[in-house]
Write a protein that holds these residues in place. Structure first.
Motif, PDB file in Angstrom:
ATOM      1  N   ALA A  36       0.827  -1.204   0.000  1.00 11.05           N
ATOM      2  CA  ALA A  36       0.000   0.000   0.000  1.00 11.05           C
ATOM      3  C   ALA A  36       0.863   1.256   0.000  1.00 11.05           C
ATOM      4  N   TYR A  37       1.914   1.238   0.795  1.00 11.08           N
ATOM      5  CA  TYR A  37       2.793   2.406   0.858  1.00 11.08           C
ATOM      6  C   TYR A  37       3.463   2.654  -0.492  1.00 11.08           C
ATOM      7  N   GLN A  38       3.928   1.605  -1.133  1.00 10.62           N
ATOM      8  CA  GLN A  38       4.589   1.761  -2.430  1.00 10.62           C
ATOM      9  C   GLN A  38       3.609   2.254  -3.492  1.00 10.62           C
ATOM     10  N   LEU A  39       2.361   1.825  -3.423  1.00 10.06           N
ATOM     11  CA  LEU A  39       1.367   2.250  -4.410  1.00 10.06           C
ATOM     12  C   LEU A  39       0.964   3.705  -4.236  1.00 10.06           C
ATOM     13  N   LEU A  40       1.009   4.195  -2.999  1.00  8.42           N
ATOM     14  CA  LEU A  40       0.460   5.516  -2.716  1.00  8.42           C
ATOM     15  C   LEU A  40       1.488   6.612  -2.505  1.00  8.42           C
ATOM     16  N   LYS A  41       2.742   6.244  -2.255  1.00  5.99           N
ATOM     17  CA  LYS A  41       3.719   7.287  -1.923  1.00  5.99           C
ATOM     18  C   LYS A  41       4.030   8.192  -3.102  1.00  5.99           C
ATOM     19  N   ASN A  42       3.809   7.688  -4.314  1.00  2.80           N
ATOM     20  CA  ASN A  42       4.059   8.480  -5.524  1.00  2.80           C
ATOM     21  C   ASN A  42       2.816   9.298  -5.847  1.00  2.80           C
ATOM     22  N   PRO A  43       2.872  10.629  -5.730  1.00  2.00           N
ATOM     23  CA  PRO A  43       1.678  11.452  -5.989  1.00  2.00           C
ATOM     24  C   PRO A  43       1.200  11.386  -7.430  1.00  2.00           C
TER      25      PRO A  43
ATOM     26  N   ASP B 104       5.942 -12.124 -12.315  1.00  3.05           N
ATOM     27  CA  ASP B 104       5.378 -10.788 -12.110  1.00  3.05           C
ATOM     28  C   ASP B 104       4.355 -10.775 -10.983  1.00  3.05           C
ATOM     29  N   CYS B 105       4.281 -11.878 -10.219  1.00  2.00           N
ATOM     30  CA  CYS B 105       3.367 -12.030  -9.079  1.00  2.00           C
ATOM     31  C   CYS B 105       1.910 -12.225  -9.483  1.00  2.00           C
ATOM     32  N   ALA B 106       1.627 -12.381 -10.789  1.00  2.00           N
ATOM     33  CA  ALA B 106       0.263 -12.659 -11.236  1.00  2.00           C
ATOM     34  C   ALA B 106      -0.120 -14.086 -10.858  1.00  2.00           C
ATOM     35  N   ILE B 107      -1.328 -14.262 -10.334  1.00  2.00           N
ATOM     36  CA  ILE B 107      -1.798 -15.575  -9.916  1.00  2.00           C
ATOM     37  C   ILE B 107      -2.154 -16.415 -11.144  1.00  2.00           C
ATOM     38  N   VAL B 108      -1.730 -17.663 -11.124  1.00  5.50           N
ATOM     39  CA  VAL B 108      -2.008 -18.593 -12.220  1.00  5.50           C
ATOM     40  C   VAL B 108      -3.283 -19.367 -11.899  1.00  5.50           C
ATOM     41  N   ALA B 109      -4.227 -19.379 -12.846  1.00  2.08           N
ATOM     42  CA  ALA B 109      -5.510 -20.048 -12.655  1.00  2.08           C
ATOM     43  C   ALA B 109      -5.383 -21.546 -12.830  1.00  2.08           C
ATOM     44  N   ARG B 110      -6.466 -22.244 -12.513  1.00  3.60           N
ATOM     45  CA  ARG B 110      -6.484 -23.697 -12.635  1.00  3.60           C
ATOM     46  C   ARG B 110      -6.181 -24.152 -14.059  1.00  3.60           C
TER      47      ARG B 110
ATOM     48  N   CYS C   1       7.338  -5.982  -3.084  1.00  2.00           N
ATOM     49  CA  CYS C   1       6.261  -4.991  -3.079  1.00  2.00           C
ATOM     50  C   CYS C   1       6.606  -3.789  -3.951  1.00  2.00           C
ATOM     51  N   ALA C   2       7.849  -3.335  -3.887  1.00  2.00           N
ATOM     52  CA  ALA C   2       8.254  -2.190  -4.702  1.00  2.00           C
ATOM     53  C   ALA C   2       8.157  -2.522  -6.190  1.00  2.00           C
ATOM     54  N   GLU C   3       8.567  -3.733  -6.556  1.00  3.76           N
ATOM     55  CA  GLU C   3       8.533  -4.126  -7.969  1.00  3.76           C
ATOM     56  C   GLU C   3       7.104  -4.296  -8.467  1.00  3.76           C
ATOM     57  N   LEU C   4       6.236  -4.919  -7.670  1.00  6.75           N
ATOM     58  CA  LEU C   4       4.845  -5.089  -8.091  1.00  6.75           C
ATOM     59  C   LEU C   4       4.143  -3.735  -8.168  1.00  6.75           C
ATOM     60  N   ALA C   5       4.400  -2.869  -7.192  1.00  2.14           N
ATOM     61  CA  ALA C   5       3.779  -1.543  -7.213  1.00  2.14           C
ATOM     62  C   ALA C   5       4.155  -0.786  -8.476  1.00  2.14           C
ATOM     63  N   ALA C   6       5.415  -0.859  -8.878  1.00  8.58           N
ATOM     64  CA  ALA C   6       5.852  -0.171 -10.098  1.00  8.58           C
ATOM     65  C   ALA C   6       5.116  -0.700 -11.320  1.00  8.58           C
ATOM     66  N   ARG C   7       4.912  -2.024 -11.368  1.00 12.61           N
ATOM     67  CA  ARG C   7       4.202  -2.607 -12.511  1.00 12.61           C
ATOM     68  C   ARG C   7       2.736  -2.185 -12.534  1.00 12.61           C
TER      69      ARG C   7
ATOM     70  N   ILE D  56       1.370   0.502 -11.149  1.00 16.19           N
ATOM     71  CA  ILE D  56       1.273   1.933 -11.436  1.00 16.19           C
ATOM     72  C   ILE D  56       1.450   2.186 -12.928  1.00 16.19           C
ATOM     73  N   GLU D  57       2.420   1.488 -13.526  1.00 20.24           N
ATOM     74  CA  GLU D  57       2.631   1.639 -14.968  1.00 20.24           C
ATOM     75  C   GLU D  57       1.405   1.162 -15.736  1.00 20.24           C
ATOM     76  N   ARG D  58       0.837   0.048 -15.322  1.00 17.64           N
ATOM     77  CA  ARG D  58      -0.335  -0.478 -16.022  1.00 17.64           C
ATOM     78  C   ARG D  58      -1.528   0.454 -15.879  1.00 17.64           C
ATOM     79  N   SER D  59      -1.727   1.019 -14.683  1.00 16.26           N
ATOM     80  CA  SER D  59      -2.857   1.929 -14.489  1.00 16.26           C
ATOM     81  C   SER D  59      -2.688   3.192 -15.318  1.00 16.26           C
ATOM     82  N   GLY D  60      -1.441   3.637 -15.493  1.00 16.88           N
ATOM     83  CA  GLY D  60      -1.203   4.805 -16.337  1.00 16.88           C
ATOM     84  C   GLY D  60      -1.487   4.539 -17.798  1.00 16.88           C
ATOM     85  N   GLN D  61      -1.214   3.300 -18.242  1.00 13.94           N
ATOM     86  CA  GLN D  61      -1.461   2.938 -19.636  1.00 13.94           C
ATOM     87  C   GLN D  61      -2.938   2.854 -19.957  1.00 13.94           C
ATOM     88  N   THR D  62      -3.756   2.506 -18.929  1.00 12.84           N
ATOM     89  CA  THR D  62      -5.183   2.338 -19.182  1.00 12.84           C
ATOM     90  C   THR D  62      -5.966   3.628 -18.973  1.00 12.84           C
ATOM     91  N   GLY D  63      -5.280   4.686 -18.558  1.00 10.53           N
ATOM     92  CA  GLY D  63      -5.951   5.983 -18.460  1.00 10.53           C
ATOM     93  C   GLY D  63      -6.511   6.253 -17.090  1.00 10.53           C
TER      94      GLY D  63
END
Length: 469
Positions: A22-29, A401-407, A439-445, A447-454
């Motif tokens: 949470a801190y890594q996701l939010l510390k960047n304004p 990338d910490c993405a969960i793999v489905a069945r 956490c820092a690496e996942l947060a960066a990914r 944040i980048e993805r949310s920026g790409q989607t607008g």
């Protein structure tokens, strides 16, 4: 001008892993993400590890290595030095009470809300019982019926305590006095790891007078830390991709050479730390199984060490016969009017031994196989096919990338996991120095993805209240 419409990340679990993410996701304004942090306990940042109030329960890692921020390695030490009561130890090589570290983690969240981040953060108390993924987002349901929707959900559930129902069982985080066990009764502790050491200290501090018997498969005790620095090991020296036999032979030779030159084996283990996750990733599956079955216990007692103060206190109790450590295996528990009669087989023996005890404390470690998890959120993911247990049954399967793999073997674009739940992929992912990097690496990914989607799907203003259904 319209207020920004943030994408929404839901973090399930408000212990150390959840707080760090949470801190890594939010510390960047400039981040386009808002966060809902869900925790079943009333306090944030404590989890299993840091909720203890016993001042003798110390961190198992020195202060200098416990910064929450990978890019600020002295952050925790500086925080300690600015406390109103002054620093608790003379230098970063010390070990402080774990409850103090819980204060530090809680302070990270407080710093966000006090600096104008409250609009982007919602802390919700409750237990998550269901996680669902759909084409448009994720939905998280709590035990009281509340539902939250978002763009991403991250499982940060930490360690999962085993569901135990045998006679006269006592939870390792519950005092004997709270459940009415006689102070003169013999106490049997199953497991000889760091949780056992904590419970022994709790018993001694509370004035328990009965004998304490520790029973574990091999009777190994965690080693103590020493004031030594990490050995510098070059990447080219490490036999990545080799079998476990070759890897262990190389490691022993490296340690023996360092000891012969006057060094300490601890320096070699600590020097290998930057490479352990890569070593695990490249280790053949057959070697992983051999390691878990035959070498893991020895690795754990050398790698996951206890504070020198704890080692000394425990050593005194063993020398005084207040604590007896027995290598062996539990065979049967027969309920008695007061406590139970326990039968066990000592290691190397064929006959059974008996012991009358007033309480049995299970410190054999936390659940390793998610298939037996008592956590309803994890069970929900597995039952619905949104996640699957890894072939070694030590975690859920995730990508690098910490993405969960489905069945069905597909990697999610919306469901992620961090911390001990991801040990199948990363192995060394239970301590703060490893989790903070993850956490820092996942947060960066994210944040980048949310920026790409607008700035939201419809370009309109949204807030966290709109996300609760």
């Amino acid at each position: 001008m319209n207020a920004p419409a943030w994408q929404h990340a839901i973090i399930i679990g408000g212990g150390a892993s959840g707080v760090l993410l949470a801190y890594q996701l939010l510390k960047n304004p400039a981040s386009d993400l808002s966060v809902t942090l869900i925790e079943r306990r009333p306090e944030i940042g404590r989890g299993v590890a840091y909720h203890t109030g016993n001042p003798e329960h110390l961190l198992n890692v020195r202060v200098g290595n416990m910064s929450a921020l990978p890019d600020e390695p002295e952050h925790f030490w500086r925080w300690l030095c600015t406390r109103p009561d002054g620093p608790m130890c003379p230098d970063p090589y010390c070990f402080v009470p774990r409850r103090i570290y819980g204060d530090y983690l809680a302070g990270l969240i407080e710093s966000l809300t006090s600096n104008g981040g409250a609009a982007r953060l919602a802390v919700v108390q409750g237990e998550c019982v269901s996680v669902q993924e759909g084409p448009a987002g994720v939905a998280v349901t709590l035990d009281d019926g509340r539902q939250f929707t978002g763009d991403f959900a991250i499982c940060a559930t930490g360690h999962d305590a085993a569901a135990v129902n045998f006679h006269c069982h006592v939870d390792p985080w519950t005092s004997l006095s709270a459940v009415g066990v006689d102070r003169l009764a013999t106490v049997l502790i199953l497991g000889s790891g760091l949780t056992m050491a904590d419970y022994v200290l709790s018993l001694l501090r509370s004035g328990h007078q009965g004998q304490i018997v520790v029973l574990s498969r091999r009777g190994l005790l965690a080693k103590g830390h020493r004031r030594v620095d990490s050995l510098r090991i070059e990447e080219r020296e490490v036999p990545f991709g080799a079998s476990i036999t070759v890897l262990l032979r190389w490691f022993r030779q490296r340690a023996e050479a360092h000891i012969a030159s006057g060094g300490d084996w601890r320096s070699v283990i600590d020097g290998l730390r930057p490479f352990t996750q890569r070593l695990w990733l490249q280790l053949p599956d057959a070697s992983k199984r051999r390691f878990l079955e035959h070498a893991r216990a020895w690795w754990d007692v050398h790698r996951h060490r206890m504070a020198p103060e704890v080692e000394h206190r425990l050593g005194e109790a063993i020398a005084a016969r207040r604590v007896v450590v027995i290598p062996g295996k539990l065979s049967a528990i027969t309920p008695k009017e007061r406590g139970a009669l326990v039968r066990f087989r000592r290691r190397g023996c064929t006959e059974l031994s008996e012991l009358q005890v007033g309480a049995i404390v299970d410190c054999t470690g936390l659940v390793k196989d998610p298939a037996t998890s008592s956590n309803p959120a994890i069970r929900s993911l597995l039952e619905q096919g949104f996640a699957r247990v890894d072939p070694l049954h030590i975690g859920i399967e995730i990508g690098t990338d910490c993405a969960i793999v489905a069945r069905n073997g597909s990697s999610s674009r919306r469901l992620f996991a961090i911390g001990p739940l991801t040990r199948a992929a990363f192995w060394e992912i239970i301590a703060i120095p490893d989790i903070r990097n993850q956490c820092a690496e996942l947060a960066a990914r994210l944040i980048e993805r949310s920026g790409q989607t607008g700035k939201g799907r419809d370009g309109q203003t949204s807030n966290l209240r709109d996300r609760a259904v």
